[in-house]
Design a protein around this motif. Structure first.
Motif, mmCIF file in Angstrom:
data_model
loop_
_atom_site.group_PDB
_atom_site.id
_atom_site.type_symbol
_atom_site.label_atom_id
_atom_site.label_comp_id
_atom_site.label_asym_id
_atom_site.label_seq_id
_atom_site.Cartn_x
_atom_site.Cartn_y
_atom_site.Cartn_z
ATOM 1 N N GLU A 142 5.260 2.996 -7.561
ATOM 2 C CA GLU A 142 3.902 2.490 -7.358
ATOM 3 C C GLU A 142 3.301 1.995 -8.664
ATOM 4 N N VAL A 143 3.478 2.747 -9.732
ATOM 5 C CA VAL A 143 2.889 2.373 -11.017
ATOM 6 C C VAL A 143 3.582 1.146 -11.608
ATOM 7 N N LEU A 144 4.907 1.087 -11.475
ATOM 8 C CA LEU A 144 5.651 0.019 -12.127
ATOM 9 C C LEU A 144 5.710 -1.271 -11.315
ATOM 10 N N LEU A 145 5.774 -1.165 -10.002
ATOM 11 C CA LEU A 145 5.980 -2.361 -9.198
ATOM 12 C C LEU A 145 4.706 -2.976 -8.635
ATOM 13 N N LEU A 179 7.821 11.995 -7.364
ATOM 14 C CA LEU A 179 7.755 11.358 -8.678
ATOM 15 C C LEU A 179 8.354 9.958 -8.653
ATOM 16 N N ILE A 180 9.422 9.773 -7.896
ATOM 17 C CA ILE A 180 10.033 8.444 -7.797
ATOM 18 C C ILE A 180 9.082 7.464 -7.123
ATOM 19 N N VAL A 181 8.428 7.895 -6.052
ATOM 20 C CA VAL A 181 7.489 7.006 -5.355
ATOM 21 C C VAL A 181 6.305 6.669 -6.257
ATOM 22 N N MET A 182 5.807 7.656 -6.996
ATOM 23 C CA MET A 182 4.683 7.367 -7.902
ATOM 24 C C MET A 182 5.099 6.416 -9.015
ATOM 25 N N ASN A 242 0.846 -1.185 0.000
ATOM 26 C CA ASN A 242 0.000 0.000 0.000
ATOM 27 C C ASN A 242 0.889 1.245 0.000
ATOM 28 N N PHE A 243 0.958 1.933 -1.134
ATOM 29 C CA PHE A 243 1.803 3.110 -1.257
ATOM 30 C C PHE A 243 1.057 4.404 -0.935
ATOM 31 N N ASP A 244 -0.211 4.316 -0.575
ATOM 32 C CA ASP A 244 -1.001 5.525 -0.346
ATOM 33 C C ASP A 244 -0.451 6.343 0.822
ATOM 34 N N TRP A 245 -0.027 5.698 1.898
ATOM 35 C CA TRP A 245 0.490 6.424 3.056
ATOM 36 C C TRP A 245 1.778 7.143 2.705
ATOM 37 N N LEU A 246 2.608 6.518 1.874
ATOM 38 C CA LEU A 246 3.864 7.157 1.484
ATOM 39 C C LEU A 246 3.617 8.327 0.536
ATOM 40 N N THR A 247 2.657 8.176 -0.356
ATOM 41 C CA THR A 247 2.313 9.269 -1.266
ATOM 42 C C THR A 247 1.755 10.458 -0.490
ATOM 43 N N ASN A 248 0.911 10.201 0.506
ATOM 44 C CA ASN A 248 0.365 11.281 1.331
ATOM 45 C C ASN A 248 1.454 11.964 2.143
ATOM 46 N N GLU A 259 1.316 -7.765 -7.334
ATOM 47 C CA GLU A 259 -0.007 -8.388 -7.370
ATOM 48 C C GLU A 259 0.026 -9.691 -8.158
ATOM 49 N N MET A 260 0.823 -9.755 -9.220
ATOM 50 C CA MET A 260 0.921 -11.000 -9.987
ATOM 51 C C MET A 260 1.650 -12.078 -9.202
#
Length: 60
Positions: A49-52, A43-46, A6-12, A57-58
């Motif tokens: 999040e998008v790439l990893l 930008l690095i965290v986003m 869950n990257f939402d806490w880090l993005t916030n 999940e897979m």
């Protein structure tokens, strides 16, 4: 495990850091280096999040 995916806490957290850096730079720093560093971290965290996230999940 749920916290790691869950990257939402880090993005916030980075959004709050960016706002604080903007306010600090507006008052004290003439070049805006702290704002640029906070924006780069966001930008690095986003990108992570998008790439990893699909890879995590897979693998589950």
């Amino acid at each position: 495990m749920l916290l790691a995916l869950n990257f939402d806490w880090l993005t916030n957290l980075l959004a709050i850091l960016f706002v604080v850096a903007c306010l600090y730079d507006a008052r004290y720093d003439e070049y805006g280096t702290l704002t640029l560093a906070a924006a780069a971290m966001g930008l690095i965290v986003m990108a992570i999040e998008v790439l990893l996230r699909p890879a995590f999940e897979m693998s589950l």
